[in-house]
Design a protein around this motif. Structure first.
Motif, mmCIF file in Angstrom:
data_model
loop_
_atom_site.group_PDB
_atom_site.id
_atom_site.type_symbol
_atom_site.label_atom_id
_atom_site.label_comp_id
_atom_site.label_asym_id
_atom_site.label_seq_id
_atom_site.Cartn_x
_atom_site.Cartn_y
_atom_site.Cartn_z
ATOM 1 N N VAL A 111 3.842 -3.288 3.388
ATOM 2 C CA VAL A 111 3.942 -4.389 2.420
ATOM 3 C C VAL A 111 3.599 -5.693 3.102
ATOM 4 C CG1 VAL A 111 5.757 -3.158 1.178
ATOM 5 C CG2 VAL A 111 6.368 -4.965 2.753
ATOM 6 N N ILE A 112 3.089 -6.627 2.296
ATOM 7 C CA ILE A 112 2.868 -7.984 2.776
ATOM 8 C C ILE A 112 3.443 -8.924 1.725
ATOM 9 C CG2 ILE A 112 0.504 -8.053 1.829
ATOM 10 C CD1 ILE A 112 -0.156 -9.876 4.318
ATOM 11 N N LEU A 113 4.298 -9.804 2.181
ATOM 12 C CA LEU A 113 5.009 -10.686 1.271
ATOM 13 C C LEU A 113 4.197 -11.949 0.985
ATOM 14 C CD1 LEU A 113 8.608 -10.352 2.757
ATOM 15 C CD2 LEU A 113 7.329 -8.813 1.233
ATOM 16 N N VAL A 157 -6.172 -7.388 -1.088
ATOM 17 C CA VAL A 157 -5.302 -6.952 -0.004
ATOM 18 C C VAL A 157 -6.001 -5.797 0.709
ATOM 19 C CG1 VAL A 157 -3.988 -5.426 -1.539
ATOM 20 C CG2 VAL A 157 -2.965 -6.207 0.600
ATOM 21 N N HIS A 158 -5.874 -5.794 2.039
ATOM 22 C CA HIS A 158 -6.549 -4.785 2.848
ATOM 23 C C HIS A 158 -5.541 -3.957 3.633
ATOM 24 C CE1 HIS A 158 -10.398 -6.763 2.082
ATOM 25 N NE2 HIS A 158 -9.817 -7.911 2.389
ATOM 26 N N LEU A 159 -5.960 -2.765 3.999
ATOM 27 C CA LEU A 159 -5.176 -1.938 4.906
ATOM 28 C C LEU A 159 -6.119 -1.440 5.995
ATOM 29 C CD1 LEU A 159 -2.334 -0.731 5.391
ATOM 30 C CD2 LEU A 159 -3.177 1.360 4.308
ATOM 31 N N TRP A 167 0.866 -1.187 0.000
ATOM 32 C CA TRP A 167 0.000 0.000 0.000
ATOM 33 C C TRP A 167 0.902 1.236 0.000
ATOM 34 C CZ3 TRP A 167 -5.044 0.686 -0.814
ATOM 35 C CH2 TRP A 167 -5.913 -0.402 -0.673
ATOM 36 N N PHE A 168 0.514 2.196 -0.809
ATOM 37 C CA PHE A 168 1.234 3.439 -0.946
ATOM 38 C C PHE A 168 0.255 4.585 -0.703
ATOM 39 C CE2 PHE A 168 4.881 1.627 -3.344
ATOM 40 C CZ PHE A 168 4.348 0.395 -3.665
ATOM 41 N N ARG A 169 0.785 5.770 -0.480
ATOM 42 C CA ARG A 169 -0.091 6.941 -0.390
ATOM 43 C C ARG A 169 0.626 8.167 -0.931
ATOM 44 N NH1 ARG A 169 -0.305 7.642 6.233
ATOM 45 N NH2 ARG A 169 1.872 8.331 6.523
ATOM 46 N N GLN A 170 -0.192 9.097 -1.409
ATOM 47 C CA GLN A 170 0.345 10.345 -1.928
ATOM 48 C C GLN A 170 -0.497 11.494 -1.394
ATOM 49 O OE1 GLN A 170 0.741 10.613 -6.217
ATOM 50 N NE2 GLN A 170 2.272 12.222 -6.029
ATOM 51 N N PHE A 172 -1.433 0.797 11.671
ATOM 52 C CA PHE A 172 -1.948 0.194 10.439
ATOM 53 C C PHE A 172 -1.617 -1.293 10.413
ATOM 54 C CE2 PHE A 172 -1.874 4.168 7.457
ATOM 55 C CZ PHE A 172 -2.605 4.870 8.397
ATOM 56 N N THR A 173 -2.496 -2.062 9.795
ATOM 57 C CA THR A 173 -2.266 -3.484 9.591
ATOM 58 C C THR A 173 -2.614 -3.844 8.150
ATOM 59 O OG1 THR A 173 -2.822 -3.987 11.900
ATOM 60 C CG2 THR A 173 -2.825 -5.819 10.338
ATOM 61 N N ILE A 174 -1.672 -4.465 7.468
ATOM 62 C CA ILE A 174 -1.923 -4.932 6.115
ATOM 63 C C ILE A 174 -2.234 -6.419 6.156
ATOM 64 C CG2 ILE A 174 0.533 -5.356 5.665
ATOM 65 C CD1 ILE A 174 0.039 -4.497 2.749
ATOM 66 N N SER A 175 -3.186 -6.852 5.343
ATOM 67 C CA SER A 175 -3.531 -8.269 5.286
ATOM 68 C C SER A 175 -3.902 -8.628 3.851
ATOM 69 C CB SER A 175 -4.697 -8.593 6.233
ATOM 70 O OG SER A 175 -5.864 -7.896 5.837
ATOM 71 N N ARG A 176 -3.895 -9.911 3.563
ATOM 72 C CA ARG A 176 -4.245 -10.348 2.220
ATOM 73 C C ARG A 176 -5.151 -11.567 2.277
ATOM 74 N NH1 ARG A 176 1.043 -11.289 -0.859
ATOM 75 N NH2 ARG A 176 -0.363 -12.077 -2.491
#
Length: 125
Positions: A50-52, A78-80, A36-39, A67-71
């Protein structure tokens, strides 16, 4: 070619929570690391999390613990999950594939072929 569709953005008060989703198609999802990126306005796009393929996760310092990233490999998604949000989290959020490594410097050097439309997140103070 990979297709990325981000969703779930919106307006949230400081201290609140929001969950973003990214639907991915055009690739065999489970063999790709996701990020996940942001601008933010007037700023360069930055990597957030990132999630590998192994499920290992790495976070940018400012979002660690919030924050928690999951897939979900079965749903190619993929969720954030964003908690205790602050005004600096205001940005357009994007997802993308990337190198299967915890080294965030390599994610910064990676050339990204395409991007989705992103989803706007606004945190009001």
């Amino acid at each position: 070619q990979v297709q990325l569709v981000e969703s779930g953005g919106g307006l949230v008060q400081a201290g609140g929570s929001l969950t973003l989703s990214c639907s991915v198609s055009g690739i065999y999802f489970s063999i790709y690391a996701m990020g996940w990126f942001r601008q933010a306005p007037g700023k360069q796009r930055e990597l957030v999390a990132v999630i590998l393929t192994s499920g290992a996760t790495v976070y940018e310092d400012s979002v660690k613990g919030r924050f928690t990233i999951s897939r979900d490999n079965a749903k190619n998604t993929v969720h954030l999950h964003m908690n205790r949000m602050v005004s600096d989290d205001t940005a357009v959020y994007y997802c993308n594939t990337g190198p299967d490594t915890q080294r965030l410097d390599l994610w910064d050097l990676h050339e990204y072929d395409s991007w989705g439309q992103g989803t706007q997140v606004t945190v009001s103070s």
